[in-house]
Design a protein around this motif. Structure first.
Motif, PDB file in Angstrom:
ATOM      1  N   SER A  16      21.179  14.363   4.529  1.00  0.00           N
ATOM      2  CA  SER A  16      21.006  14.657   3.105  1.00  0.00           C
ATOM      3  C   SER A  16      19.582  14.781   2.796  1.00  0.00           C
ATOM      4  N   LEU A  17      19.399  15.060   1.331  1.00  0.00           N
ATOM      5  CA  LEU A  17      17.795  15.475   0.989  1.00  0.00           C
ATOM      6  C   LEU A  17      17.086  14.174   1.138  1.00  0.00           C
ATOM      7  N   ILE A  18      17.691  13.015   0.798  1.00  0.00           N
ATOM      8  CA  ILE A  18      16.718  11.656   0.897  1.00  0.00           C
ATOM      9  C   ILE A  18      16.473  11.618   2.506  1.00  0.00           C
ATOM     10  N   GLU A  19      17.428  11.747   3.334  1.00  0.00           N
ATOM     11  CA  GLU A  19      17.425  11.755   4.730  1.00  0.00           C
ATOM     12  C   GLU A  19      16.258  12.583   5.291  1.00  0.00           C
ATOM     13  N   GLN A  20      16.277  14.104   4.957  1.00  0.00           N
ATOM     14  CA  GLN A  20      15.216  14.773   5.290  1.00  0.00           C
ATOM     15  C   GLN A  20      13.959  14.606   4.648  1.00  0.00           C
ATOM     16  N   ALA A  21      13.681  14.099   3.556  1.00  0.00           N
ATOM     17  CA  ALA A  21      12.259  13.669   2.901  1.00  0.00           C
ATOM     18  C   ALA A  21      11.765  12.494   3.814  1.00  0.00           C
ATOM     19  N   ARG A  22      12.616  11.753   4.075  1.00  0.00           N
ATOM     20  CA  ARG A  22      12.234  10.614   4.828  1.00  0.00           C
ATOM     21  C   ARG A  22      11.592  11.111   6.264  1.00  0.00           C
ATOM     22  N   ARG A  23      12.627  11.730   6.980  1.00  0.00           N
ATOM     23  CA  ARG A  23      12.321  12.399   8.238  1.00  0.00           C
ATOM     24  C   ARG A  23      10.804  13.305   8.210  1.00  0.00           C
ATOM     25  N   ASP A  24      10.702  13.984   7.038  1.00  0.00           N
ATOM     26  CA  ASP A  24       9.601  14.784   6.876  1.00  0.00           C
ATOM     27  C   ASP A  24       8.436  13.865   6.674  1.00  0.00           C
ATOM     28  N   GLN A  25       8.503  12.684   6.112  1.00  0.00           N
ATOM     29  CA  GLN A  25       7.428  11.797   5.765  1.00  0.00           C
ATOM     30  C   GLN A  25       6.911  11.071   6.874  1.00  0.00           C
ATOM     31  N   LEU A  26       7.991  10.893   7.936  1.00  0.00           N
ATOM     32  CA  LEU A  26       7.726   9.963   9.352  1.00  0.00           C
ATOM     33  C   LEU A  26       7.023  11.027  10.272  1.00  0.00           C
ATOM     34  N   ILE A  27       7.365  12.313   9.819  1.00  0.00           N
ATOM     35  CA  ILE A  27       6.710  13.419  10.946  1.00  0.00           C
ATOM     36  C   ILE A  27       5.152  13.385  10.558  1.00  0.00           C
ATOM     37  N   GLN A  28       5.030  13.516   9.134  1.00  0.00           N
ATOM     38  CA  GLN A  28       3.581  13.715   8.492  1.00  0.00           C
ATOM     39  C   GLN A  28       2.834  12.324   8.867  1.00  0.00           C
ATOM     40  N   ILE A  29       3.291  11.177   9.003  1.00  0.00           N
ATOM     41  CA  ILE A  29       2.578   9.836   9.038  1.00  0.00           C
ATOM     42  C   ILE A  29       2.257   9.871  10.657  1.00  0.00           C
ATOM     43  N   THR A  30       3.172  10.627  11.511  1.00  0.00           N
ATOM     44  CA  THR A  30       3.049  10.487  12.806  1.00  0.00           C
ATOM     45  C   THR A  30       1.654  11.667  13.210  1.00  0.00           C
ATOM     46  N   ILE A  31       1.807  12.882  12.348  1.00  0.00           N
ATOM     47  CA  ILE A  31       0.575  13.686  12.753  1.00  0.00           C
ATOM     48  C   ILE A  31      -0.559  12.822  12.283  1.00  0.00           C
ATOM     49  N   ASP A  32      -0.602  12.250  11.000  1.00  0.00           N
ATOM     50  CA  ASP A  32      -1.935  11.620  10.682  1.00  0.00           C
ATOM     51  C   ASP A  32      -2.284  10.422  11.758  1.00  0.00           C
ATOM     52  N   LEU A  33      -1.405   9.747  12.183  1.00  0.00           N
ATOM     53  CA  LEU A  33      -1.649   8.559  12.857  1.00  0.00           C
ATOM     54  C   LEU A  33      -2.242   8.913  14.292  1.00  0.00           C
ATOM     55  N   VAL A  34      -1.550  10.105  14.863  1.00  0.00           N
ATOM     56  CA  VAL A  34      -2.090  10.533  16.361  1.00  0.00           C
ATOM     57  C   VAL A  34      -3.504  10.973  16.084  1.00  0.00           C
ATOM     58  N   ALA A  35      -3.650  11.712  14.820  1.00  0.00           N
ATOM     59  CA  ALA A  35      -5.191  12.502  14.595  1.00  0.00           C
ATOM     60  C   ALA A  35      -6.015  11.359  14.532  1.00  0.00           C
ATOM     61  N   GLU A  36      -5.669  10.261  13.675  1.00  0.00           N
ATOM     62  CA  GLU A  36      -6.652   9.205  13.209  1.00  0.00           C
ATOM     63  C   GLU A  36      -6.931   8.337  14.562  1.00  0.00           C
ATOM     64  N   HIS A  37      -5.824   7.741  15.319  1.00  0.00           N
ATOM     65  CA  HIS A  37      -5.793   6.580  16.202  1.00  0.00           C
ATOM     66  C   HIS A  37      -5.623   7.232  17.567  1.00  0.00           C
ATOM     67  N   GLY A  38      -4.986   8.051  17.790  1.00  0.00           N
ATOM     68  CA  GLY A  38      -4.618   8.737  19.207  1.00  0.00           C
ATOM     69  C   GLY A  38      -3.325   8.590  19.563  1.00  0.00           C
ATOM     70  N   TYR A  39      -2.772   9.129  20.540  1.00  0.00           N
ATOM     71  CA  TYR A  39      -1.273   8.996  20.908  1.00  0.00           C
ATOM     72  C   TYR A  39      -0.850   7.615  21.346  1.00  0.00           C
ATOM     73  N   ALA A  40      -1.779   7.114  22.028  1.00  0.00           N
ATOM     74  CA  ALA A  40      -1.379   5.699  22.775  1.00  0.00           C
ATOM     75  C   ALA A  40      -1.245   4.713  21.511  1.00  0.00           C
TER      76      ALA A  40
END
Length: 199
Positions: A16-40
């Motif tokens: 759904s559009l809501i599911e896609q928006a949440r998924r996109d949010q989680l992907i962006q958060i993951t990018i930001d967290l890996v960039a800031e704190h590292g993979y581990a």
């Protein structure tokens, strides 16, 4: 068109559009967290906390940490490839290697979070096929010589590997020093490449 879910047992259902928006949010958060704190340090719990949802809600969208990291990696790599391809496609064949270097360095220098995401995923995930990096540039190098009517010259694979290493060095320096002029370094690399390729 909405993307397809990747969670087990739901591969055939449209998001759904809501599911896609949440998924996109989680992907962006993951990018930001890996960039800031590292993979581990980027755990499902940290992703969930940053998104303001439960860990179970993250698992609704992605089966495991590796799945959300893979989706984040695919997104940043896809954006890089699309941007570099557009620059190369817009250039004459003999200028395509220069366009490749300029756009590759420009994209990675302008998006340190994407660079860190790519590096983190490559180090901690399944290593990519190394030829996936040098083959496209080697092909551009061969085409550039042909466009100028030149006979085969230096080994395109070796030249592509050298250029790839130089790009990595430029971007590494830029990540360490935000004032480092990555575009000037790219132009210096292009000058050296063109000497090796066309002289």
């Amino acid at each position: 068109m909405a993307a397809r879910r990747t969670a087990p047992g739901t591969e055939d259902r449209q998001l759904s559009l809501i599911e896609q928006a949440r998924r996109d949010q989680l992907i962006q958060i993951t990018i930001d967290l890996v960039a800031e704190h590292g993979y581990a340090a980027t755990s499902l719990t940290r992703i969930a906390q940053t998104a303001g949802i439960t860990k179970g809600a993250v698992l609704y969208h992605f089966a495991a940490k590796d799945a959300v990291v893979a989706a984040a990696y695919e997104r940043v790599l896809g954006e890089l490839v699309a941007e570099v391809k557009a620059a190369v496609d817009a250039a004459p064949a003999d200028q395509a290697p220069a366009a490749y270097v300029r756009r590759m360095v420009g994209h990675l220098a302008d998006r340190p979070d994407h660079t860190r995401m790519i590096v983190g995923a490559m180090i901690n995930g399944d290593p990519p096929d190394p030829s996936a990096r040098w083959k496209p540039l080697a092909s551009l190098l061969q085409d550039a010589r042909q466009a100028r009517g030149l006979a085969p010259g230096p080994d395109p694979r070796t030249l592509a590997v050298i250029v790839g290493g130089a790009i990595d060095g430029i971007i590494g320096e830029r990540l360490q020093d935000g004032d480092y002029d990555a575009q000037a370094a790219a132009e210096a690399l292009i000058a050296m490449l063109e000497t090796a390729l066309f002289a």
